[in-house]
Write a protein that holds these residues in place. Structure first.
Motif, PDB file in Angstrom:
ATOM      1  N   MET B 215      43.283 -19.529 -52.581  1.00 55.23           N
ATOM      2  CA  MET B 215      41.944 -19.491 -53.166  1.00 55.23           C
ATOM      3  C   MET B 215      41.051 -18.546 -52.358  1.00 55.23           C
ATOM      4  O   MET B 215      40.277 -17.773 -52.913  1.00 55.23           O
ATOM      5  N   ALA B 216      41.173 -18.631 -51.037  1.00 54.22           N
ATOM      6  CA  ALA B 216      40.369 -17.755 -50.171  1.00 54.22           C
ATOM      7  C   ALA B 216      40.723 -16.304 -50.447  1.00 54.22           C
ATOM      8  O   ALA B 216      39.847 -15.440 -50.544  1.00 54.22           O
ATOM      9  N   LYS B 218      41.949 -15.004 -53.202  1.00 53.49           N
ATOM     10  CA  LYS B 218      41.439 -14.561 -54.497  1.00 53.49           C
ATOM     11  C   LYS B 218      39.938 -14.285 -54.426  1.00 53.49           C
ATOM     12  O   LYS B 218      39.449 -13.310 -54.989  1.00 53.49           O
ATOM     13  N   ALA B 219      39.215 -15.161 -53.737  1.00 52.97           N
ATOM     14  CA  ALA B 219      37.767 -14.960 -53.609  1.00 52.97           C
ATOM     15  C   ALA B 219      37.482 -13.672 -52.853  1.00 52.97           C
ATOM     16  O   ALA B 219      36.587 -12.906 -53.212  1.00 52.97           O
ATOM     17  N   ASP B 222      38.088 -10.834 -55.165  1.00 50.08           N
ATOM     18  CA  ASP B 222      37.169 -10.819 -56.289  1.00 50.08           C
ATOM     19  C   ASP B 222      35.790 -10.326 -55.875  1.00 50.08           C
ATOM     20  O   ASP B 222      35.183  -9.477 -56.527  1.00 50.08           O
ATOM     21  N   ASN B 223      35.268 -10.866 -54.791  1.00 48.89           N
ATOM     22  CA  ASN B 223      33.931 -10.502 -54.331  1.00 48.89           C
ATOM     23  C   ASN B 223      33.860 -10.687 -52.817  1.00 48.89           C
ATOM     24  O   ASN B 223      33.572 -11.775 -52.334  1.00 48.89           O
ATOM     25  N   LYS B 225      31.760  -9.906 -50.606  1.00 50.57           N
ATOM     26  CA  LYS B 225      30.483 -10.363 -50.049  1.00 50.57           C
ATOM     27  C   LYS B 225      30.346 -11.865 -50.213  1.00 50.57           C
ATOM     28  O   LYS B 225      29.872 -12.564 -49.322  1.00 50.57           O
ATOM     29  N   PHE B 226      30.761 -12.352 -51.379  1.00 53.23           N
ATOM     30  CA  PHE B 226      30.749 -13.794 -51.628  1.00 53.23           C
ATOM     31  C   PHE B 226      31.641 -14.495 -50.614  1.00 53.23           C
ATOM     32  O   PHE B 226      31.257 -15.488 -49.999  1.00 53.23           O
ATOM     33  N   LEU B 228      32.588 -13.581 -47.711  1.00 49.38           N
ATOM     34  CA  LEU B 228      31.990 -13.529 -46.379  1.00 49.38           C
ATOM     35  C   LEU B 228      30.961 -14.644 -46.220  1.00 49.38           C
ATOM     36  O   LEU B 228      30.930 -15.361 -45.222  1.00 49.38           O
ATOM     37  N   ALA B 229      30.128 -14.806 -47.249  1.00 51.57           N
ATOM     38  CA  ALA B 229      29.078 -15.819 -47.194  1.00 51.57           C
ATOM     39  C   ALA B 229      29.652 -17.225 -47.277  1.00 51.57           C
ATOM     40  O   ALA B 229      28.967 -18.191 -46.980  1.00 51.57           O
ATOM     41  N   SER B 230      30.920 -17.341 -47.691  1.00 56.05           N
ATOM     42  CA  SER B 230      31.552 -18.652 -47.734  1.00 56.05           C
ATOM     43  C   SER B 230      32.418 -18.879 -46.503  1.00 56.05           C
ATOM     44  O   SER B 230      33.223 -19.799 -46.465  1.00 56.05           O
ATOM     45  N   GLY B 231      32.259 -18.030 -45.532  1.00 58.91           N
ATOM     46  CA  GLY B 231      32.993 -18.200 -44.286  1.00 58.91           C
ATOM     47  C   GLY B 231      34.464 -17.832 -44.383  1.00 58.91           C
ATOM     48  O   GLY B 231      35.266 -18.264 -43.580  1.00 58.91           O
ATOM     49  N   ILE B 232      34.807 -17.031 -45.377  1.00 59.07           N
ATOM     50  CA  ILE B 232      36.202 -16.604 -45.516  1.00 59.07           C
ATOM     51  C   ILE B 232      36.392 -15.297 -44.759  1.00 59.07           C
ATOM     52  O   ILE B 232      35.558 -14.400 -44.846  1.00 59.07           O
ATOM     53  N   GLU B 346      32.878  -4.050 -65.774  1.00 58.37           N
ATOM     54  CA  GLU B 346      32.456  -5.096 -64.836  1.00 58.37           C
ATOM     55  C   GLU B 346      33.478  -6.220 -64.854  1.00 58.37           C
ATOM     56  O   GLU B 346      33.825  -6.702 -65.909  1.00 58.37           O
TER      57      GLU B 346
END
Lengths: 534, 346
Positions: B215-216, B218-219, B222-223, B225-226, B228-232, B346
């Protein structure tokens, strides 16, 4: 006798998609006058200037209504080219210069002086003419002299100090022989104090030569120094036009901010003065482009709603991003008496902070993933929730995820077709709620929310703000809300810190006077009040 | 009627619809030309299983954000190393196949981590760098194939030095998967073991994408920046994805070779990357998004198309090289089309 104005804009109305951004604004500038245009972010200054320059964004969104005239003659400006032809010039905030060219070449860019030569004569083609450097340098010299700048015209722009670049920009505008109105869009924002002084001197000199100057700025002392007249916009409306002699910094500040604060304020908690500090920030520096934080000291009290306000670009956005370690940060942050590890998002999230980003689509969401995945992913990564463990292997707990997502959708009233809908298809307000749901899933002690209402409609705005108040009330969650909308900060915060030039200018109660807020946002509060104290 | 056609078109995608119809048309044409249908179907199914794992290697690469892995030859070379070392040690049959995989995985892990680190330094131009990384490594290995001290008489040239260009696997682990529990229906040969192995690999990758790390990853793809902000840790996720892709490439080529019956050395791995990228893209993946279903559909369409198109083309224009030309046109055309869809969408 009818006074002839160099520029007159009458009764300008403009709406973007049903949203009125300018309502009957008038603006009159006489030749030789320096006219300051003031207003908060979003007051409508840029829209007004876009109309003046015939920017495509105006015409592609349905045009505007109202009249623009120059020298008493009604004109229609359909493109920036036309504006230039009519004698309207603009000094940009960002420099539009070619670094490898000399100052003279930059000034004459696309308006080069040409001369004939044997080849062009032989082929009878104008396009084969040479550049007339002598003439170009002479013109450039003249423009620079008008500004009173002592710099050689043959120097390359690359490596020039920022202040000089600004002057080259101005020289380029005044070199256009027909320029009648010159717009300065926050010209001093990037200048040092002494450079700004030289610039204002140059502006005055220009005005004396008969050019009308429109001066857009946030620095009130410069306005008082340079301007003859002042027009103040707020929320797309013309608030006041004042002669400089008849007003003072205080009044201007008040006019800029002043709005009837709808005190939809939550039931005021009894004043709890000596609350425990949950986050203590000392000398925080955040290297976030465009929102740099330069040495902030701030204490966040447990259980409060702290508003962080200020104008765009002053650094307020950088604080939360810095705390979360998304941009390079230095300084000391203590969370519940413990040192917080900087530049380490994971450990910060682990400690019990959660963040709702100002960049909803860029940072806040996985746009092509489902609502449920967006809601749980951070908690899954940080707290290992919603996972089934099989030794070192893990599998996501589909049932748990769906249940949680459904309960969040109900709790926050997210309008969607179901937890599997992709977040891209949601409206702005619902997307914001998904972001908040994700933060709440972490069960944080401190919730950092940046620009929670940006780009969402009024109804959704109220819901989001109410939700924050509710979280604060019911769960005792500490909420730090960063917003460009002062009114919204004043409606829900317990205290509001105003950031100016990367520092805390001051902390106010939401019911403090408009003038104080205005002064602080302009970064003039300490200067002015300090003086009074002496 | 038109409405339902529209929704189907939207769901399946116009390119896939066109290619599928072309595929069906070719099968009908092949029958018309008198080519035996059972042979054609056997061919399609065999190629489906043979290429499957290689194409599957694209999934973690695209999901972790490095885009289609044009550098698949890196993994392929690790796989070949595993194969020839296994043979050199004297293993035969199923053991040789398993040992080849077991040996290739550590190689692929090391190469994958190193290559992932490289890709983290050049974010934004992964595909370009990948293509060149693949080329340079393939040719570097051309030197190694000559100089590495392999001794097995069936692998080296009888006269001179170095490994042969093709090594027959008949005596080692050729067809071990294909012939495992295989059977025939109406003249169509079903290589059960091969298909099972491919589906098993798909299942493992599917399980992985549903794990915490998956999951990490894929995130992060995918994004970033997202993430990074989720601590991945985005860089780490990209390295994991790259490594996984390289390992799958190594396993994939071993599966491919055992089904093909030969190991192909020297510049053979060079164009493998392009064929696999084309296959996953034809299946509906983009340079940013890929799912297992894209792999299944993509391999079937791409390899099926080739399996039918080659004999049909040879039948229509006899004694020409048209089939090979056609293959190149289809393969590179698909890649070109898919890459134009990356930007702006997009």
């Amino acid at each position: 006798m009818l006074q002839k104005y160099a520029l007159e804009m009458k009764n300008i109305d403009k709406e973007y998609f049903g949203n009125k951004v300018l309502k009957g604004v008038d603006l009159k500038v006489k030749p030789g006058e320096i006219h300051a245009l003031l207003g908060e972010n979003g007051a409508g200054k840029s829209t007004l200037m876009n109309i003046l320059f015939g920017m495509p964004v105006i015409h592609s969104t349905g045009g505007f209504s109202g009249e623009v005239s120059m020298d008493g003659k009604k004109i229609e400006i359909k493109s920036p080219d036309e504006a230039m032809e009519k004698g309207i010039g603009m000094v940009h905030q960002e420099f539009m210069l070619v670094p490898g060219f000399t100052i003279a070449e930059n000034i004459k860019l696309n308006r080069e002086v040409l001369k004939y030569n044997p080849i062009s004569n032989a082929f009878k083609k104008d396009s084969l003419r040479f550049l007339d450097y002598k003439k170009m340098n002479k013109d450039a010299r003249k423009a620079l002299d008008t500004l009173g700048i002592d710099i050689d015209e043959w120097v390359k722009v690359a490596g020039l100090p920022v202040g000089y670049m600004q002057f080259v920009e101005i020289a380029r505008e005044i070199d256009k022989s027909n320029v009648k109105v010159l717009v300065f869009d926050e010209p001093t924002a990037v200048l040092t104090e002494s450079e700004a002084k030289t610039l204002i001197k140059a502006m005055k000199k220009l005005a004396q030569s008969g050019i009308a100057i429109l001066f857009i700025t946030h620095r009130l002392d410069e306005v008082m120094d340079a301007a003859d007249n002042i027009t103040i916009l707020r929320d797309g409306e013309l608030v006041a036009t004042r002669k400089k002699e008849e007003t003072n910094v205080l009044e201007i500040a008040e006019l800029m901010v002043g709005r009837k604060v709808e005190v939809t304020n939550k039931a005021k908690k009894e004043e709890q003065e000596s609350q425990e500090t949950i986050i203590s920030i000392k000398n925080l520096n955040v290297d976030m482009p465009g929102e740099e934080v330069k040495g902030i000291n701030l204490d966040i009290k447990k259980g409060e709603i702290l508003g962080i306000g200020g104008l765009a670009g002053q650094g307020k956005i950088g604080i939360a991003n810095g705390l979360m370690g998304l941009y390079k940060t230095t300084g000391d942050i203590e969370f519940k008496g413990e040192k917080l590890k900087l530049n380490d998002t994971r450990s910060v999230l682990n400690k019990g902070l959660a963040f709702v980003s100002e960049d909803r689509k860029g940072v806040g969401l996985l746009l092509d993933s489902s609502i449920q995945q967006n809601i749980v992913i951070t908690a899954m990564q940080i707290k290992e929730s919603f996972l089934k463990k099989y030794g070192i292997f893990s599998q996501l707990d589909k049932k748990g995820i769906v249940n949680h997502a459904v309960s969040m959708i109900k709790k926050l009233d997210i309008r969607c077709t179901g937890p599997l809908q992709a977040t891209r298809r949601l409206s702005g307000g619902n997307q914001q709620k998904v972001c908040i749901a994700r933060a709440l899933t972490l069960e944080p002690e401190v919730l950092l929310v940046s620009e929670p209402t940006r780009g969402i409609d009024i109804g959704a705005k109220k819901l989001v703000l109410d939700l924050l108040v509710q979280l604060n009330d019911e769960l005792g969650m500490t909420v730090v809300i960063t917003s460009s909308e002062l009114a919204e900060l004043r409606s829900i915060s317990d205290r509001i810190a105003i950031i100016a030039e990367g520092k805390v200018e001051g902390i106010l109660k939401p019911d403090a006077s408009d003038a104080d807020f205005g002064l602080m946002m302009a970064g003039e509060y300490n200067k002015l009040r300090g003086k009074e104290a002496i | 009627m038109t409405e339902s056609i529209k929704t189907i078109t939207k769901k399946v995608g116009l390119p896939r619809l066109i290619i599928s119809s072309f595929f069906v048309f070719l099968i009908i044409a092949s029958i018309g030309l008198g080519l035996p249908l059972d042979r054609t179907l056997t061919n399609i199914i065999r190629r489906f299983g043979m290429f499957g794992v290689l194409v599957l290697a694209m999934v973690p690469a695209i999901q972790c954000g490095i885009g289609p892995n044009f550098a698949l030859p890196l993994g392929i070379i690790c796989g070949i190393l595993g194969e020839i070392i296994s043979i050199e040690f004297g293993f035969v049959g199923f053991t040789a196949f398993i040992v080849a995989i077991l040996i290739s995985i550590p190689f692929a892990t090391i190469i994958g981590v190193g290559y992932g680190n490289l890709l983290n330094k050049i974010k934004g131009s992964e595909m370009l760098v990948a293509a060149y990384a693949a080329l340079s490594v393939v040719y570097f290995m051309c030197i190694m194939w000559v100089t590495l001290p392999f001794k097995h008489p069936q692998m080296i040239w009888p006269i001179g030095k170095g490994l042969r260009v093709t090594i027959a696997l008949e005596a080692f682990f050729g067809y071990v998967l294909n012939d495992f529990a295989d059977f025939s229906i109406a003249g169509v040969h079903i290589p059960t073991g091969l298909l099972m192995f491919f589906l098993l690999c798909c299942f493992v990758v599917w399980l992985y994408t549903r794990s915490k790390t998956g999951m990490a990853m894929k995130a992060a793809g995918d994004n970033p920046k997202f993430a990074l902000a989720s601590g991945i840790n985005v860089d780490r996720s990209r390295i994991i994805g790259t490594t996984l892709s390289t390992i799958l490439g190594a396993v994939g080529i071993i599966v491919y070779h055992q089904s093909y019956g030969y190991i192909q050395l020297y510049d053979a791995p060079q164009y493998m990357g392009f064929a696999t990228v084309a296959a996953v893209l034809i299946g509906g993946a983009t340079a940013r998004k890929a799912k297992i279903s894209h792999v299944l559909l993509g391999v079937l369409l791409f390899q099926g198309l080739l399996a039918v198109a080659l004999p049909v083309a040879n039948e229509v224009v006899k004694g020409s090289n048209l089939a090979e030309v056609l293959r190149m046109v289809i393969q590179n055309g698909i890649i070109l089309y898919a890459l134009t869809q990356v930007v702006g969408g997009e």
